[in-house]
Write a protein that holds these residues in place. Structure first.
Motif, PDB file in Angstrom:
ATOM      1  N   GLU A 111       0.839  -1.208   0.000  1.00  0.00           N
ATOM      2  CA  GLU A 111       0.000   0.000   0.000  1.00  0.00           C
ATOM      3  C   GLU A 111       0.869   1.250   0.000  1.00  0.00           C
ATOM      4  O   GLU A 111       0.637   2.178  -0.781  1.00  0.00           O
ATOM      5  CB  GLU A 111      -0.927   0.013   1.219  1.00  0.00           C
ATOM      6  CG  GLU A 111      -2.080  -0.949   1.130  1.00  0.00           C
ATOM      7  CD  GLU A 111      -2.897  -1.027   2.398  1.00  0.00           C
ATOM      8  OE1 GLU A 111      -4.006  -1.593   2.321  1.00  0.00           O
ATOM      9  OE2 GLU A 111      -2.453  -0.562   3.477  1.00  0.00           O
ATOM     10  N   ARG A 112       1.873   1.274   0.875  1.00  0.00           N
ATOM     11  CA  ARG A 112       2.765   2.442   0.958  1.00  0.00           C
ATOM     12  C   ARG A 112       3.558   2.624  -0.331  1.00  0.00           C
ATOM     13  O   ARG A 112       3.609   3.719  -0.891  1.00  0.00           O
ATOM     14  CB  ARG A 112       3.724   2.315   2.137  1.00  0.00           C
ATOM     15  CG  ARG A 112       3.106   2.603   3.486  1.00  0.00           C
ATOM     16  CD  ARG A 112       4.151   2.698   4.586  1.00  0.00           C
ATOM     17  NE  ARG A 112       5.042   1.548   4.657  1.00  0.00           N
ATOM     18  CZ  ARG A 112       4.782   0.410   5.298  1.00  0.00           C
ATOM     19  NH1 ARG A 112       3.648   0.261   5.928  1.00  0.00           N
ATOM     20  NH2 ARG A 112       5.654  -0.566   5.313  1.00  0.00           N
ATOM     21  N   ALA A 113       4.205   1.562  -0.800  1.00  0.00           N
ATOM     22  CA  ALA A 113       5.089   1.676  -1.959  1.00  0.00           C
ATOM     23  C   ALA A 113       4.336   1.970  -3.252  1.00  0.00           C
ATOM     24  O   ALA A 113       4.870   2.621  -4.144  1.00  0.00           O
ATOM     25  CB  ALA A 113       5.922   0.401  -2.116  1.00  0.00           C
ATOM     26  N   LEU A 114       3.103   1.502  -3.353  1.00  0.00           N
ATOM     27  CA  LEU A 114       2.321   1.700  -4.573  1.00  0.00           C
ATOM     28  C   LEU A 114       1.399   2.908  -4.489  1.00  0.00           C
ATOM     29  O   LEU A 114       0.716   3.245  -5.458  1.00  0.00           O
ATOM     30  CB  LEU A 114       1.510   0.438  -4.889  1.00  0.00           C
ATOM     31  CG  LEU A 114       2.340  -0.807  -5.176  1.00  0.00           C
ATOM     32  CD1 LEU A 114       1.443  -2.035  -5.264  1.00  0.00           C
ATOM     33  CD2 LEU A 114       3.166  -0.638  -6.431  1.00  0.00           C
ATOM     34  N   GLY A 115       1.352   3.541  -3.321  1.00  0.00           N
ATOM     35  CA  GLY A 115       0.501   4.705  -3.154  1.00  0.00           C
ATOM     36  C   GLY A 115      -0.980   4.380  -3.137  1.00  0.00           C
ATOM     37  O   GLY A 115      -1.810   5.216  -3.488  1.00  0.00           O
ATOM     38  N   LEU A 116      -1.318   3.165  -2.705  1.00  0.00           N
ATOM     39  CA  LEU A 116      -2.727   2.778  -2.612  1.00  0.00           C
ATOM     40  C   LEU A 116      -3.327   3.376  -1.346  1.00  0.00           C
ATOM     41  O   LEU A 116      -2.664   3.415  -0.312  1.00  0.00           O
ATOM     42  CB  LEU A 116      -2.866   1.255  -2.543  1.00  0.00           C
ATOM     43  CG  LEU A 116      -2.349   0.458  -3.733  1.00  0.00           C
ATOM     44  CD1 LEU A 116      -2.434  -1.033  -3.424  1.00  0.00           C
ATOM     45  CD2 LEU A 116      -3.116   0.798  -4.983  1.00  0.00           C
ATOM     46  N   PRO A 117      -4.570   3.807  -1.402  1.00  0.00           N
ATOM     47  CA  PRO A 117      -5.200   4.266  -0.166  1.00  0.00           C
ATOM     48  C   PRO A 117      -5.264   3.087   0.811  1.00  0.00           C
ATOM     49  O   PRO A 117      -5.678   1.985   0.427  1.00  0.00           O
ATOM     50  CB  PRO A 117      -6.600   4.695  -0.583  1.00  0.00           C
ATOM     51  CG  PRO A 117      -6.681   4.552  -2.056  1.00  0.00           C
ATOM     52  CD  PRO A 117      -5.453   3.863  -2.546  1.00  0.00           C
ATOM     53  N   PRO A 118      -4.833   3.292   2.034  1.00  0.00           N
ATOM     54  CA  PRO A 118      -4.829   2.170   2.985  1.00  0.00           C
ATOM     55  C   PRO A 118      -6.246   1.717   3.315  1.00  0.00           C
ATOM     56  O   PRO A 118      -7.165   2.515   3.377  1.00  0.00           O
ATOM     57  CB  PRO A 118      -4.129   2.736   4.215  1.00  0.00           C
ATOM     58  CG  PRO A 118      -4.154   4.207   4.068  1.00  0.00           C
ATOM     59  CD  PRO A 118      -4.337   4.528   2.616  1.00  0.00           C
ATOM     60  N   ALA A 135      -2.691  -4.935  -7.815  1.00  0.00           N
ATOM     61  CA  ALA A 135      -2.111  -3.658  -8.259  1.00  0.00           C
ATOM     62  C   ALA A 135      -0.761  -3.879  -8.935  1.00  0.00           C
ATOM     63  O   ALA A 135      -0.457  -3.247  -9.955  1.00  0.00           O
ATOM     64  CB  ALA A 135      -1.966  -2.703  -7.077  1.00  0.00           C
ATOM     65  N   LEU A 136       0.054  -4.784  -8.396  1.00  0.00           N
ATOM     66  CA  LEU A 136       1.349  -5.093  -9.016  1.00  0.00           C
ATOM     67  C   LEU A 136       1.153  -5.686 -10.409  1.00  0.00           C
ATOM     68  O   LEU A 136       1.910  -5.394 -11.333  1.00  0.00           O
ATOM     69  CB  LEU A 136       2.150  -6.057  -8.142  1.00  0.00           C
ATOM     70  CG  LEU A 136       2.749  -5.476  -6.864  1.00  0.00           C
ATOM     71  CD1 LEU A 136       3.281  -6.586  -5.963  1.00  0.00           C
ATOM     72  CD2 LEU A 136       3.836  -4.468  -7.186  1.00  0.00           C
ATOM     73  N   GLN A 137       0.136  -6.512 -10.567  1.00  0.00           N
ATOM     74  CA  GLN A 137      -0.136  -7.142 -11.861  1.00  0.00           C
ATOM     75  C   GLN A 137      -0.613  -6.137 -12.901  1.00  0.00           C
ATOM     76  O   GLN A 137      -0.456  -6.358 -14.096  1.00  0.00           O
ATOM     77  CB  GLN A 137      -1.165  -8.268 -11.707  1.00  0.00           C
ATOM     78  CG  GLN A 137      -0.632  -9.445 -10.940  1.00  0.00           C
ATOM     79  CD  GLN A 137      -1.623 -10.576 -10.749  1.00  0.00           C
ATOM     80  OE1 GLN A 137      -1.203 -11.669 -10.502  1.00  0.00           O
ATOM     81  NE2 GLN A 137      -2.920 -10.353 -10.844  1.00  0.00           N
ATOM     82  N   LYS A 138      -1.182  -5.023 -12.465  1.00  0.00           N
ATOM     83  CA  LYS A 138      -1.728  -4.023 -13.386  1.00  0.00           C
ATOM     84  C   LYS A 138      -0.736  -2.914 -13.729  1.00  0.00           C
ATOM     85  O   LYS A 138      -1.061  -2.039 -14.535  1.00  0.00           O
ATOM     86  CB  LYS A 138      -2.992  -3.410 -12.786  1.00  0.00           C
ATOM     87  CG  LYS A 138      -4.130  -4.389 -12.706  1.00  0.00           C
ATOM     88  CD  LYS A 138      -5.332  -3.783 -12.018  1.00  0.00           C
ATOM     89  CE  LYS A 138      -6.432  -4.822 -11.866  1.00  0.00           C
ATOM     90  NZ  LYS A 138      -7.543  -4.322 -11.053  1.00  0.00           N
TER      91      LYS A 138
END
Length: 176
Positions: A111-118, A135-138
């Protein structure tokens, strides 16, 4: 964490300016993960493409006794990949502990590294981890997932990306 050069990562340590040698090991990792030389292309150019990158998911591992430098090698590999534009993101996960702890750490680190809302703190760790894997797959540009100090690789099988441009690097004491 966003960086001034546009890269995104959650690397746990600053770059070791005293890192020397192991060039053969670094080149071998680049080759095995498909991130070396001209064939890897430029990650920034890949990111600007309108279509998601389609690449074989590649995984490599560094195994050995405690103290031989697996984590330092993985760290240098990540910094060089970012510096040379071969990857634009790094998700680093401290992978020690039981499966429940691992999934939670993977989810929060991603979440932190990809900037996803927690997600809410009470969210299920499996749900959180699956969300990060998806998210990594996309991603459109090459990324690196580092699972550091893995005791049980089976605990991560469900969260390692199976499609997309993310490469996985595992450090472990297990030689199997």
């Amino acid at each position: 964490t966003g960086q001034s050069d546009g890269s995104v990562h959650n690397l746990p340590f600053s770059r070791n300016e005293g890192f020397r040698g192991r060039e053969d090991d670094l080149r071998a990792l680049e080759t095995s993960l498909g991130l070396g030389g001209e064939s890897s292309g430029n990650a920034a150019a890949a990111a600007s493409s309108s279509a998601p990158a389609v690449a074989a998911v590649t995984q490599a591992s560094l195994s050995g006794l405690p103290g031989v430098g697996k984590t330092q090698l993985a760290l240098e590999f990540a910094y060089r990949g970012l510096e040379r534009g071969r990857i634009t993101r790094v998700v680093w996960v401290d992978a020690e502990g039981d499966e429940h702890e691992l999934l939670g750490r993977f989810g929060r680190a991603g979440e932190r590294a990809l900037g996803l809302p927690p997600l809410e703190e009470s969210a299920d760790d499996g749900e959180r981890a699956s969300r990060v894997r998806d998210a990594l797959q996309k991603l459109r540009a090459p990324a690196l997932l580092v699972l550091d100090n893995v005791d049980d690789a089976a605990a991560f099988r469900s969260v390692v990306p199976k499609t997309g441009p993310c490469r996985t690097l595992i450090t472990t004491r297990d030689h199997t």
